[in-house]
Design a protein around this motif. Structure first.
Motif, PDB file in Angstrom:
ATOM      1  N   ASP A 177     -50.851 155.663 -15.942  1.00 46.44           N
ATOM      2  CA  ASP A 177     -52.601 156.216 -16.694  1.00 46.44           C
ATOM      3  C   ASP A 177     -52.222 157.021 -17.712  1.00 46.44           C
ATOM      4  O   ASP A 177     -51.723 158.771 -16.802  1.00 46.44           O
ATOM      5  N   ARG A 233     -53.586 159.277 -19.889  1.00 43.26           N
ATOM      6  CA  ARG A 233     -55.298 161.184 -19.576  1.00 43.26           C
ATOM      7  C   ARG A 233     -54.640 161.297 -18.361  1.00 43.26           C
ATOM      8  O   ARG A 233     -54.465 162.966 -17.879  1.00 43.26           O
ATOM      9  N   THR A 234     -54.190 160.571 -17.515  1.00 46.83           N
ATOM     10  CA  THR A 234     -54.165 160.458 -16.181  1.00 46.83           C
ATOM     11  C   THR A 234     -52.343 161.563 -15.396  1.00 46.83           C
ATOM     12  O   THR A 234     -52.164 163.177 -15.394  1.00 46.83           O
TER      13      THR A 234
END
Length: 208
Positions: A156, A158-159
């Motif tokens: 992911d 953004r993570t």
């Protein structure tokens, strides 16, 4: 003839005085009077350029952001050719880590702002502008890398970016406290980038 005043230069002078106080004594020591003394001007001069303390503090955040941007671009320019998303991440994360006396002082000023923002909602809201913009920018670069097949599709973006920024900020604290050197901190950042991208070349699409 009266002396011509460079208003932009005077604002810069006052903002730099603010950041010197913030980096050595914290924001609790910042006042219009203290800035006047640090900049060696009258209190009325400070009040002329900044109507209140909040305006002064916001000018400090803007200047810290500009200094960070310059460091990132200097690192990017030092790379041969254009940068891949990995190279962009390396340039940004490397610029966060204090590597000399000026960047150490700037990191201390950032820390002063962070500490003050914990109990000042207005300052906290203002101070989120740059971190949020930086996270959005890096997330877009990492998404591009994922679409190009440079990182695993199950990651992911953004993570991953949030984790890397948190890592860089944590390492900054360890450098400031002299727990580890800048070189050791930079090696840890490289280690995590290698785990995300693999030890690949840093050349291709640009910062823009």
């Amino acid at each position: 003839m009266p002396k011509q005043v460079d208003h932009d230069e005077r604002r810069r002078q006052l903002t730099e005085a603010l950041l010197r106080i913030a980096s050595t004594r914290g924001l609790q020591a910042v006042s219009m009077r203290e800035i006047a003394a640090e900049a060696e001007v009258s209190l009325r001069v400070v009040q002329y350029y900044f109507t209140n303390k909040q305006a002064l503090l916001e000018s400090g955040l803007t200047e810290l952001g500009a200094r960070m941007d310059r460091r990132v671009r200097q690192r990017a320019a030092a790379a041969a050719g254009e940068l891949t998303p990995r190279g962009v991440l390396a340039a940004v994360l490397g610029a966060i880590l204090p590597s000399d006396e000026q960047s150490r002082l700037d990191s201390l000023a950032w820390t002063a702002y962070y500490t003050a923002a914990l109990t000042d909602p207005a300052l906290a809201a203002t101070g989120l502008t740059l971190p949020n913009a930086l996270e959005d920018f890096l997330t877009a670069r990492l998404t591009t890398a994922q679409q190009a097949g440079d990182i695993d599709p199950d990651r992911d973006p953004r993570t991953e970016v949030a984790a890397l920024l948190a890592l860089a900020n944590g390492l900054t604290s360890s450098v400031l406290s002299r727990q580890r050197s800048h070189e050791a901190a930079a090696a840890i950042v490289d280690y995590h980038l290698d785990r995300l991208f693999g030890p690949r070349a840093t050349l291709r699409p640009s910062l823009d």
